[in-house]
Design a protein around this motif. Structure first.
Motif, PDB file in Angstrom:
ATOM      1  N   LYS A  32      30.933 -41.548 -50.229  1.00 35.80           N
ATOM      2  CA  LYS A  32      31.127 -41.994 -51.616  1.00 35.80           C
ATOM      3  C   LYS A  32      31.915 -40.935 -52.374  1.00 35.80           C
ATOM      4  CE  LYS A  32      27.881 -42.084 -55.090  1.00 35.80           C
ATOM      5  NZ  LYS A  32      28.415 -41.632 -56.391  1.00 35.80           N
ATOM      6  N   GLN A 190      15.997 -37.048 -59.865  1.00 33.22           N
ATOM      7  CA  GLN A 190      15.772 -38.481 -59.660  1.00 33.22           C
ATOM      8  C   GLN A 190      14.318 -38.797 -60.012  1.00 33.22           C
ATOM      9  OE1 GLN A 190      17.938 -40.723 -59.104  1.00 33.22           O
ATOM     10  NE2 GLN A 190      19.605 -39.973 -57.814  1.00 33.22           N
ATOM     11  N   VAL A 208      22.517 -44.663 -50.730  1.00 34.07           N
ATOM     12  CA  VAL A 208      23.464 -43.620 -51.151  1.00 34.07           C
ATOM     13  C   VAL A 208      22.672 -42.325 -51.253  1.00 34.07           C
ATOM     14  CG1 VAL A 208      24.999 -42.818 -52.971  1.00 34.07           C
ATOM     15  CG2 VAL A 208      24.873 -45.257 -52.447  1.00 34.07           C
ATOM     16  N   PRO A 212      20.063 -34.558 -50.704  1.00 31.05           N
ATOM     17  CA  PRO A 212      19.237 -34.343 -49.499  1.00 31.05           C
ATOM     18  C   PRO A 212      20.083 -34.063 -48.249  1.00 31.05           C
ATOM     19  CG  PRO A 212      18.398 -36.203 -50.756  1.00 31.05           C
ATOM     20  CD  PRO A 212      19.712 -35.806 -51.398  1.00 31.05           C
TER      21      PRO A 212
HETATM   22  O1  C5P Z   1      22.113 -36.213 -54.912  1.00 28.79           O
HETATM   23  P1  C5P Z   1      21.570 -37.606 -55.055  1.00 28.79           P
HETATM   24  O2  C5P Z   1      21.003 -38.169 -53.750  1.00 28.79           O
HETATM   25  O3  C5P Z   1      20.595 -37.750 -56.212  1.00 28.79           O
HETATM   26  O4  C5P Z   1      22.870 -38.468 -55.381  1.00 28.79           O
HETATM   27  C1  C5P Z   1      22.793 -39.821 -55.704  1.00 28.79           C
HETATM   28  C2  C5P Z   1      24.170 -40.341 -55.982  1.00 28.79           C
HETATM   29  O5  C5P Z   1      24.048 -41.681 -56.447  1.00 28.79           O
HETATM   30  C3  C5P Z   1      24.948 -39.602 -57.058  1.00 28.79           C
HETATM   31  O6  C5P Z   1      26.336 -39.678 -56.730  1.00 28.79           O
HETATM   32  C4  C5P Z   1      24.639 -40.371 -58.318  1.00 28.79           C
HETATM   33  O7  C5P Z   1      25.665 -40.287 -59.278  1.00 28.79           O
HETATM   34  C5  C5P Z   1      24.547 -41.795 -57.764  1.00 28.79           C
HETATM   35  N1  C5P Z   1      23.738 -42.698 -58.588  1.00 28.79           N
HETATM   36  C6  C5P Z   1      22.409 -42.474 -58.878  1.00 28.79           C
HETATM   37  N2  C5P Z   1      21.702 -43.364 -59.639  1.00 28.79           N
HETATM   38  C7  C5P Z   1      22.300 -44.461 -60.106  1.00 28.79           C
HETATM   39  C8  C5P Z   1      23.632 -44.712 -59.823  1.00 28.79           C
HETATM   40  C9  C5P Z   1      24.341 -43.793 -59.045  1.00 28.79           C
HETATM   41  O8  C5P Z   1      21.857 -41.479 -58.441  1.00 28.79           O
HETATM   42  N3  C5P Z   1      21.588 -45.315 -60.786  1.00 28.79           N
END
Ligand code: C5P
Length: 232
Positions: A32, A190, A208, A212
Motif C-alpha cells: 500500500k 489503533q 492492511v 506490526p
Molecule cells: O501501522 P498500522 O498497521 O496501524 O497501519 C495501518 C494502515 O492503514 C495505515 O496506512 C493507516 O493510514 C491505514 N488506515 C487505518 N485506519 C483506517 C484507514 C486506513 O489504519 N480507518
C-alpha cells in the motif's frame, strides 16, 4: 476473491521504502502506497515498485467533483495500480464517474474501494461538525451500499464491521481492513484491533498491516506470520 496481506508502506522516501522491500527476497508482498510517500516521490515510485513485481494499492482517497475524479482515476489507471480508493461521501455520481475513468480501453480496471467514514470521525464529530445526525453504524452501511450501487468492488472498514458489510452488500463485496495487530504485539494508536486470524474468521478479504511488519525486528518473519494466520 484472493485473500491477501497488504503491507502499508508508510515511509517518507523512496530510499526508506526500498531498503524495507529489499529485505523480501522470496516473496513479493502486496504494497500500500499512501499520500505521504506518493506526494514525496510522485508517480515514479509507483512505477518502480510495480517494476519490482509487487501489486499496489494506491491509497489516495479521492474526493472531488465527478469530472475531476474521472480524469484523475484515468491517470491512476494508466499507472497500472491493482487497487485504489475514494471517499464514498463524494456521492454515487462521483463513484460512477471514477469507475468510468478507471476503466481501460480493453475493459480492465484496478479494483476500486471506498472509504465510508474515517475511523478518526466519531459519532460526536459526525453530528456536530458534519451535521449528520444518524447513528454512525447506519451511515457506514449506507455509504457501503452506495458504493455497491455505483459498481465499486468494496470498502475499507474495521475488521469489526466486515461481517455486517458482507451481510448488507453481499459476500462478493470486498472488505479491506486495517487495524490488525498480533495477539502479543503493541496496539499503538489503533483503538479497535483484531489479530490476522480473527480478521480471517470474521471474513475480511484483505488485511492492511503497517507497523506490526514495518517496525518489526524481523519484517519478513512478521509478514510470513500474517500470511500464515490470515491466508492459510
Ligand atoms: O501501522 P498500522 O498497521 O496501524 O497501519 C495501518 C494502515 O492503514 C495505515 O496506512 C493507516 O493510514 C491505514 N488506515 C487505518 N485506519 C483506517 C484507514 C486506513 O489504519 N480507518
Amino acid at each position: 476473491m484472493g485473500k491477501d496481506v497488504i503491507v502499508a508502506c508508510d515511509f517518507a522516501s523512496a530510499e526508506q521504502v526500498f531498503s524495507f522491500l529489499d529485505k523480501f527476497q522470496d516473496e513479493k508482498p502486496f504494497v500500500k502506497i499512501g499520500m505521504e510517500l506518493f506526494y514525496a516521490e510522485g508517480p515514479e515510485i509507483v512505477r518502480q515498485i510495480k517494476a519490482r513485481g509487487h501489486k499496489i494499492f494506491l491509497d489516495l482517497k479521492l474526493h472531488d467533483i465527478p469530472n475531476t475524479v474521472k480524469k484523475s482515476m484515468s491517470v491512476l489507471s494508466r499507472l497500472d495500480v491493482d487497487m485504489t480508493n475514494l471517499h464514498a461521501a463524494g456521492t454515487i455520481a462521483m463513484m460512477e464517474a471514477a469507475i468510468e475513468g478507471l476503466t481501460r480501453p480493453d475493459g480492465t480496471r484496478p479494483m476500486l474501494i471506498a472509504v465510508t467514514q474515517l475511523t478518526s470521525t466519531d459519532q460526536e464529530r459526525m453530528t456536530n461538525d458534519l451535521l449528520i445526525g444518524r447513528p454512525i453504524d447506519e451511515v457506514v452501511m449506507h455509504y457501503a451500499h452506495n458504493a455497491k450501487i455505483a459498481g465499486l468492488d468494496g470498502v475499507v472498514c474495521s475488521p469489526l464491521e466486515a461481517d455486517k458489510v458482507h451481510d448488507t452488500c453481499g459476500k462478493d463485496f470486498c472488505t479491506v481492513t486495517p487495524g490488525v495487530r498480533f495477539a502479543d504485539g503493541d496496539v499503538g494508536d489503533q483503538k479497535r484491533v483484531m489479530t490476522p486470524a480473527q480478521a480471517k474468521e470474521i471474513g475480511s478479504d484483505y488485511i492492511v498491516v503497517g507497523r506490526p511488519i514495518t517496525a518489526a525486528a524481523d519484517p519478513v518473519a512478521a509478514y510470513r506470520r500474517c500470511v500464515s494466520e490470515f491466508c492459510d
